[in-house]
Structures are given as structure tokens and as C-alpha cells.
Design a protein around this motif. Structure first.
Motif, PDB file in Angstrom:
ATOM      1  N   VAL A 262       0.846  -1.202   0.000  1.00  0.00           N
ATOM      2  CA  VAL A 262       0.000   0.000   0.000  1.00  0.00           C
ATOM      3  C   VAL A 262       0.883   1.255   0.000  1.00  0.00           C
ATOM      4  O   VAL A 262       0.638   2.203  -0.767  1.00  0.00           O
ATOM      5  CB  VAL A 262      -0.940   0.035   1.237  1.00  0.00           C
ATOM      6  N   VAL A 263       1.916   1.227   0.832  1.00  0.00           N
ATOM      7  CA  VAL A 263       2.818   2.389   0.916  1.00  0.00           C
ATOM      8  C   VAL A 263       3.465   2.649  -0.440  1.00  0.00           C
ATOM      9  O   VAL A 263       3.525   3.786  -0.923  1.00  0.00           O
ATOM     10  CB  VAL A 263       3.892   2.176   2.012  1.00  0.00           C
ATOM     11  N   LYS A 264       3.938   1.560  -1.079  1.00  0.00           N
ATOM     12  CA  LYS A 264       4.594   1.694  -2.390  1.00  0.00           C
ATOM     13  C   LYS A 264       3.629   2.294  -3.401  1.00  0.00           C
ATOM     14  O   LYS A 264       3.966   3.197  -4.154  1.00  0.00           O
ATOM     15  CB  LYS A 264       5.050   0.316  -2.893  1.00  0.00           C
ATOM     16  N   LYS A 265       2.411   1.733  -3.410  1.00  0.00           N
ATOM     17  CA  LYS A 265       1.407   2.185  -4.369  1.00  0.00           C
ATOM     18  C   LYS A 265       1.036   3.652  -4.109  1.00  0.00           C
ATOM     19  O   LYS A 265       0.926   4.448  -5.057  1.00  0.00           O
ATOM     20  CB  LYS A 265       0.155   1.287  -4.248  1.00  0.00           C
ATOM     21  N   PHE A 266       0.885   3.993  -2.844  1.00  0.00           N
ATOM     22  CA  PHE A 266       0.531   5.366  -2.484  1.00  0.00           C
ATOM     23  C   PHE A 266       1.615   6.341  -2.960  1.00  0.00           C
ATOM     24  O   PHE A 266       1.325   7.368  -3.571  1.00  0.00           O
ATOM     25  CB  PHE A 266       0.362   5.478  -0.960  1.00  0.00           C
ATOM     26  N   LYS A 267       2.883   5.966  -2.710  1.00  0.00           N
ATOM     27  CA  LYS A 267       3.979   6.868  -3.089  1.00  0.00           C
ATOM     28  C   LYS A 267       4.115   6.941  -4.611  1.00  0.00           C
ATOM     29  O   LYS A 267       4.316   8.021  -5.169  1.00  0.00           O
ATOM     30  CB  LYS A 267       5.294   6.383  -2.470  1.00  0.00           C
ATOM     31  N   ASN A 268       4.018   5.770  -5.255  1.00  0.00           N
ATOM     32  CA  ASN A 268       4.214   5.720  -6.712  1.00  0.00           C
ATOM     33  C   ASN A 268       3.106   6.406  -7.487  1.00  0.00           C
ATOM     34  O   ASN A 268       3.368   7.043  -8.505  1.00  0.00           O
ATOM     35  CB  ASN A 268       4.294   4.268  -7.183  1.00  0.00           C
ATOM     36  N   ASP A 269       1.892   6.245  -7.024  1.00  0.00           N
ATOM     37  CA  ASP A 269       0.767   6.790  -7.780  1.00  0.00           C
ATOM     38  C   ASP A 269       0.342   8.158  -7.242  1.00  0.00           C
ATOM     39  O   ASP A 269       0.466   9.166  -7.923  1.00  0.00           O
ATOM     40  CB  ASP A 269      -0.434   5.821  -7.735  1.00  0.00           C
ATOM     41  N   TYR A 270      -0.109   8.158  -6.004  1.00  0.00           N
ATOM     42  CA  TYR A 270      -0.711   9.379  -5.467  1.00  0.00           C
ATOM     43  C   TYR A 270       0.312  10.505  -5.241  1.00  0.00           C
ATOM     44  O   TYR A 270       0.172  11.607  -5.762  1.00  0.00           O
ATOM     45  CB  TYR A 270      -1.437   9.050  -4.151  1.00  0.00           C
ATOM     46  N   LEU A 271       1.377  10.173  -4.475  1.00  0.00           N
ATOM     47  CA  LEU A 271       2.347  11.214  -4.104  1.00  0.00           C
ATOM     48  C   LEU A 271       3.088  11.751  -5.330  1.00  0.00           C
ATOM     49  O   LEU A 271       3.330  12.961  -5.451  1.00  0.00           O
ATOM     50  CB  LEU A 271       3.339  10.641  -3.082  1.00  0.00           C
ATOM     51  N   LYS A 272       3.419  10.839  -6.248  1.00  0.00           N
ATOM     52  CA  LYS A 272       4.113  11.231  -7.480  1.00  0.00           C
ATOM     53  C   LYS A 272       3.280  12.277  -8.228  1.00  0.00           C
ATOM     54  O   LYS A 272       3.786  13.297  -8.685  1.00  0.00           O
ATOM     55  CB  LYS A 272       4.288   9.983  -8.350  1.00  0.00           C
ATOM     56  N   GLU A 273       1.991  11.986  -8.322  1.00  0.00           N
ATOM     57  CA  GLU A 273       1.084  12.875  -9.046  1.00  0.00           C
ATOM     58  C   GLU A 273       0.961  14.226  -8.316  1.00  0.00           C
ATOM     59  O   GLU A 273       0.995  15.284  -8.939  1.00  0.00           O
ATOM     60  CB  GLU A 273      -0.284  12.198  -9.146  1.00  0.00           C
ATOM     61  N   MET A 274       0.832  14.133  -6.988  1.00  0.00           N
ATOM     62  CA  MET A 274       0.691  15.352  -6.187  1.00  0.00           C
ATOM     63  C   MET A 274       1.910  16.255  -6.370  1.00  0.00           C
ATOM     64  O   MET A 274       1.777  17.460  -6.585  1.00  0.00           O
ATOM     65  CB  MET A 274       0.573  14.987  -4.691  1.00  0.00           C
ATOM     66  N   ILE A 275       3.101  15.643  -6.295  1.00  0.00           N
ATOM     67  CA  ILE A 275       4.332  16.438  -6.379  1.00  0.00           C
ATOM     68  C   ILE A 275       4.460  17.092  -7.752  1.00  0.00           C
ATOM     69  O   ILE A 275       4.880  18.245  -7.867  1.00  0.00           O
ATOM     70  CB  ILE A 275       5.562  15.573  -6.010  1.00  0.00           C
ATOM     71  N   SER A 276       4.050  16.369  -8.803  1.00  0.00           N
ATOM     72  CA  SER A 276       4.118  16.984 -10.137  1.00  0.00           C
ATOM     73  C   SER A 276       3.136  18.153 -10.244  1.00  0.00           C
ATOM     74  O   SER A 276       3.319  19.055 -11.048  1.00  0.00           O
ATOM     75  CB  SER A 276       3.874  15.947 -11.224  1.00  0.00           C
TER      76      SER A 276
ATOM     77  N   ASP B 130       7.876  21.296 -13.026  1.00  0.00           N
ATOM     78  CA  ASP B 130       8.752  20.197 -13.486  1.00  0.00           C
ATOM     79  C   ASP B 130       9.001  19.173 -12.369  1.00  0.00           C
ATOM     80  O   ASP B 130      10.051  18.523 -12.339  1.00  0.00           O
ATOM     81  CB  ASP B 130      10.115  20.714 -13.974  1.00  0.00           C
ATOM     82  N   GLY B 131       8.069  19.096 -11.445  1.00  0.00           N
ATOM     83  CA  GLY B 131       8.259  18.221 -10.281  1.00  0.00           C
ATOM     84  C   GLY B 131       8.284  16.740 -10.648  1.00  0.00           C
ATOM     85  O   GLY B 131       7.450  16.270 -11.408  1.00  0.00           O
ATOM     86  N   TYR B 132       9.281  16.055 -10.116  1.00  0.00           N
ATOM     87  CA  TYR B 132       9.405  14.620 -10.363  1.00  0.00           C
ATOM     88  C   TYR B 132       9.772  13.940  -9.049  1.00  0.00           C
ATOM     89  O   TYR B 132      10.655  14.412  -8.322  1.00  0.00           O
ATOM     90  CB  TYR B 132      10.489  14.363 -11.419  1.00  0.00           C
ATOM     91  N   TYR B 133       9.082  12.843  -8.771  1.00  0.00           N
ATOM     92  CA  TYR B 133       9.349  12.130  -7.516  1.00  0.00           C
ATOM     93  C   TYR B 133       9.469  10.648  -7.797  1.00  0.00           C
ATOM     94  O   TYR B 133       8.661  10.083  -8.548  1.00  0.00           O
ATOM     95  CB  TYR B 133       8.196  12.390  -6.541  1.00  0.00           C
TER      96      TYR B 133
END
Lengths: 293, 187
Positions: free
Chosen positions: A68-82, A87-90
């Protein structure tokens, strides 16, 4: 709380339930083993099975939590940071490379190098890269069973690399109770501020560059940054870039067990990002008044 | 070894020690003096660069700031570079004159927003800011080296050597109060 956050929170809560139930069953099994195993016919074997079932539940729970943590960071947080940063990339799995980290010339080479939570982007026209870093040194000790190897963490924190707003020659380091970790010929530089000289050791390969970068106002700002960020801090100015490392025994964007994924967590993540905004703003490296437009 | 030889060696060492110390102290003072001279030439380089950058700016704005262009003409005698024999006071005066011209231009162009927005003008202004930062850095490097040397010159027992070789305290390069602050675009 928005739907996406609820989705991750529900999944995380389910994994936590597995861990709780599994843990409780395993604990109950262990306690029963001590108290009642001898009174039950075949009780020992039954209780071992109960403990195993409990441990399996705990294992499944942790696997789900990690997923869940991986998915949250990869999908949700990545999108939020962009969305938050130009030019945000996470990338939670990647970090600054060893070459990038050692380029600062004040962190010694580690026997074990780990970096994660890479963040890059542009804030107020200033390009930056940042990530969590963990550096460990291998040590050995003699025990009655022979030589034992173990690792000691000597740096755990964040490194930030910013494009600097002045072009300069040479190398400059501003360090707290540290020395440059380089064969380059650095000389100690004493600046006018007694307070600054007490707080930091300044080393440079070029005296003029040290004074050019470290104006009295800039010295004040570095001290303000140091006061605002607990932990041992180091700055180096190399190749028209500012490297800053904070050894604070912390990790950014961490999700803990039993802490809800909600707006408060997102706020905490934004605070992790705020450090970057603060540095750019406090040091005024967004003021492009020394370079051609 | 004969006793008289040991006594002779001890006397020799006792005599040589102060001589060694004197030479070493003298060399240290000379090295520091060279650093001061190097730092002063750093100021010369920065002053020349600032003069060149200001010349370009004056050329660009002379239609808008006639008085400042005329003022600048008065310091144009140093167009080919600063004369070597220029004293520290003269350099300070030269810097002050350039500051006057710069401040005048800043005020004069205030009335011309189009000019302020021109890329060439902005680049020139940034270039001047940068040169100014270098000049302030050169001044501070010079003063830092002067401070170190002066401390040695007045501190006992180094002061004895300094007195014997005729080394005296150096003057500081004073900053124009307005330029002690960070460089900021003021228009």
C-alpha cells in the motif's frame, strides 16, 4: 478526506488489522504455551500451530502494508508532487547517486550507501534535486565466536542540490564541526563575523570566492537556516551549485504503521517540501540579479 | 666529546635559536604582506571591471541621464585602467565617484519604465551587480589580510621583528556605507 486518500487509508487499515490480529493470536499462543501447554493433551503442538498462524497473519499484514505504501507513493504522491512543483518529479525507489552525494566533498565514502525518495524540480526559477541519504561505515569487533562485522550509520538525513545564483571559481565549504573529505587543497578562511566563525568552519580553495559568496548578509542567512533545522548541517559551493546536507536522523515522506493516510499526512509531506522553499527563499538564490537574463 | 665542545654547541644553539626565530617571523610577515599586496591588486582588477561595466551602462542610458553621463566623463581619464601609483585613498575616491554615477543613473531611469524593461539594460544592470559583489569581496579579502598582518605587527614579540624590518600597519580599504549592504536592484 478525498476518495483517493480514503482508498489508500482503507487498504492500509486492512493490512494493520492483519498485523494486529496476527500479533494478538501469536502472543496468546506464546502465553498459553507457558501457562497451559502441559495441562492440554497434545497442547504443545496445537499452540505452536496457533503461533505460526498468528505469525503468518503478521507477515501478510506487513506485506500488504508495504504494498500500500509503495502504491501510495508511486501513484498518489508522485502525481501530487508533479502538481505542487514546476517540473516536479518524484521517485520513491531512487535517490541521488553516490557520485552526486560525494560531489559535495564533505561526506566521506560509505561502505554501505542508500538513497531514496528522489525529488527534482524547479521552484521560483531555481532547479533542485533532493533525496534521503543513509551512509554507513563497516566496523569489526572480536567476540568469542570470532570476528563480527557490523555497520554504523554516520549520516542519515537529506541532501539538497540547488543551482546557485552566482557563477564562481573554486570550491567552498561551510561546515559544522567537520572537515572537507577531499584531497583538494582547501584552506581555512576566517570571515569577519565571530559568531559565524564559531558556528561554522569555512574552507575554500580560493579566498576571493569565499568572500564573494559569503557576504555578511549571506552569512546571516546560513545561520538562520542552521537555527531552523536541527541536526548537523553542511554547505558546499561547487560547480555553480549549492549542496546542502542535514544529518538529522530523519527520512522524508515516511508513512508509519497506525498513522492515518489523510489530509494531516499530506500536510506533513508538504512540510517536508517546505524546507526546499525555505532554503530558496531564505538564501535568496531565486534572485537572478548577478547573471544575464 | 670534549666538555668545551659541548659548551660551544650549546652556546651556538642558544645563539642560533633567536636568529632562526627572527628569520622565520620575518618570512611570515613578508608572506602576509605579499598577500595584502595581492589582495590590493584584486581590488584594482575589480575596480577596472566595475568601471568598464559602468561605461557600458552610461553609453546605454546617456540619452536618459545626461548629467550622470557628464559626471562619468570626469572619471574617464582612467579608461585605460587604474594607474599603478594610485593610493588607497584615491581608489576609495574613485569607487565613491562610480557609486555616485550609479546612484544617479538609478534615479534618472526611474522615469523610463520601457528602458528598465529592456533586456540589454537588465543584463547590464545584472553585470554591474555582479561586478559590485566582486569589488566588495575584493575589499573584504584585502581588509581581512590587512587585519591579520596588523595583528601580527602590533603583537609582541612579532612587533620587534616588524619594527626592525620597518614594517608598519596597513590602512584598511573603507567601504561606502551604502555599498556595505547586499546588492539590490533599486529601480
Amino acid at each position: 478526506m478525498n476518495d483517493k486518500l480514503s482508498y489508500y487509508q482503507d487498504k492500509k487499515a486492512r493490512s494493520e488489522k492483519f498485523i494486529l490480529i496476527g500479533g494478538a493470536v501469536a502472543l496468546l499462543g506464546v502465553l498459553s504455551l507457558f501457562i497451559a501447554a502441559s495441562t492440554l493433551p497434545g497442547g504443545f503442538e496445537v499452540l505452536i500451530v496457533v503461533i505460526l498462524i498468528g505469525l503468518i497473519f503478521v507477515g501478510v499484514g506487513f506485506a500488504q502494508f508495504s504494498s500500500v505504501v509503495k502504491k501510495f507513493k508511486n501513484d498518489y504522491l508522485k502525481e501530487m508532487i508533479s502538481e505542487w512543483i514546476e517540473d516536479g518529479y518524484y521517485d520513491p525507489k531512487r535517490g541521488l547517486s553516490p557520485a552526486q552525494v560525494y560531489h559535495c566533498e564533505f561526506l566521506k565514502k560509505a561502505d554501505r550507501f542508500h538513497s531514496e525518495d528522489l525529488l527534482t524540480g524547479k521552484i521560483d526559477g531555481v532547479r533542485f534535486e533532493a533525496s534521503d541519504i543513509q551512509l554507513q561505515e563497516r566496523r569489526q569487533r572480536q567476540t568469542k565466536n570470532g570476528t563480527q562485522t557490523y555497520y554504523v550509520t554516520y549520516f542519515k538525513g537529506q541532501m539538497y542540490v540547488f543551482d546557485f545564483n552566482k557563477d564562481f571559481e573554486g570550491f567552498l565549504q561551510v561546515l559544522e564541526n567537520q572537515r572537507p573529505q577531499s584531497r583538494r587543497k582547501y584552506d581555512r578562511v576566517k570571515l569577519e563575523s565571530i559568531e559565524f566563525n564559531k558556528k561554522f568552519n569555512t574552507y575554500s580553495t580560493n579566498q576571493h570566492t569565499a568572500f564573494y559568496i559569503l557576504t555578511p548578509q549571506f552569512q546571516e542567512r546560513l545561520m538562520a537556516i542552521e537555527r531552523a533545522h536541527p541536526g548537523k548541517i553542511g554547505f558546499s559551493f561547487i560547480d555553480n551549485q549549492l549542496h546542502m546536507a542535514i544529518n538529522n536522523n530523519k527520512s522524508n515522506f515516511t508513512i508509519h504503521l497506525f498513522r492515518r493516510i489523510d489530509e494531516a499526512l499530506i500536510k506533513a509531506f508538504k512540510e517536508d517540501l517546505q524546507v526546499i522553499y525555505n532554503i530558496i527563499d531564505e538564501l535568496k538564490i531565486n534572485k537572478r540579479i548577478f547573471k544575464e537574463a | 666529546m670534549q666538555d668545551w665542545m659541548i659548551v660551544l654547541i650549546i652556546i651556538g644553539v642558544i645563539l642560533l635559536l633567536p636568529v632562526g626565530w627572527f628569520i622565520s617571523t620575518m618570512n611570515t610577515l613578508k608572506r602576509k604582506e605579499v598577500k595584502v599586496e595581492e589582495a590590493e591588486s584584486g581590488i584594482d582588477v575589480a575596480l577596472t571591471k566595475r568601471f568598464d561595466a559602468l561605461s557600458k551602462l552610461v553609453q546605454t542610458v546617456k540619452g536618459y541621464a545626461k548629467h550622470e553621463a557628464e559626471t562619468f566623463e570626469k572619471v574617464v581619464k582612467w579608461r585605460a585602467g587604474l594607474p599603478k601609483e594610485l593610493s588607497l585613498e584615491q581608489k576609495q575616491e574613485f569607487m565613491g565617484r562610480m557609486n555616485e554615477v550609479q546612484s544617479g543613473i538609478n534615479v534618472a531611469v526611474e522615469a523610463y519604465p520601457d528602458l528598465k524593461a529592456e533586456k540589454v539594460f537588465v543584463n547590464l544592470q545584472n553585470s554591474i551587480n555582479n561586478v559590485e559583489e566582486h569589488l566588495q569581496a575584493a575589499r573584504r579579502v584585502y581588509n581581512s589580510n590587512v587585519s591579520t598582518l596588523n595583528q601580527r605587527i602590533v603583537t609582541f614579540p612579532t612587533s620587534i621583528v616588524a619594527g626592525m624590518i620597518g614594517m608598519t600597519r596597513k590602512k584598511f580599504f573603507e567601504a561606502d556605507e551604502a555599498k556595505k549592504s547586499d546588492v539590490e536592484i533599486s529601480f
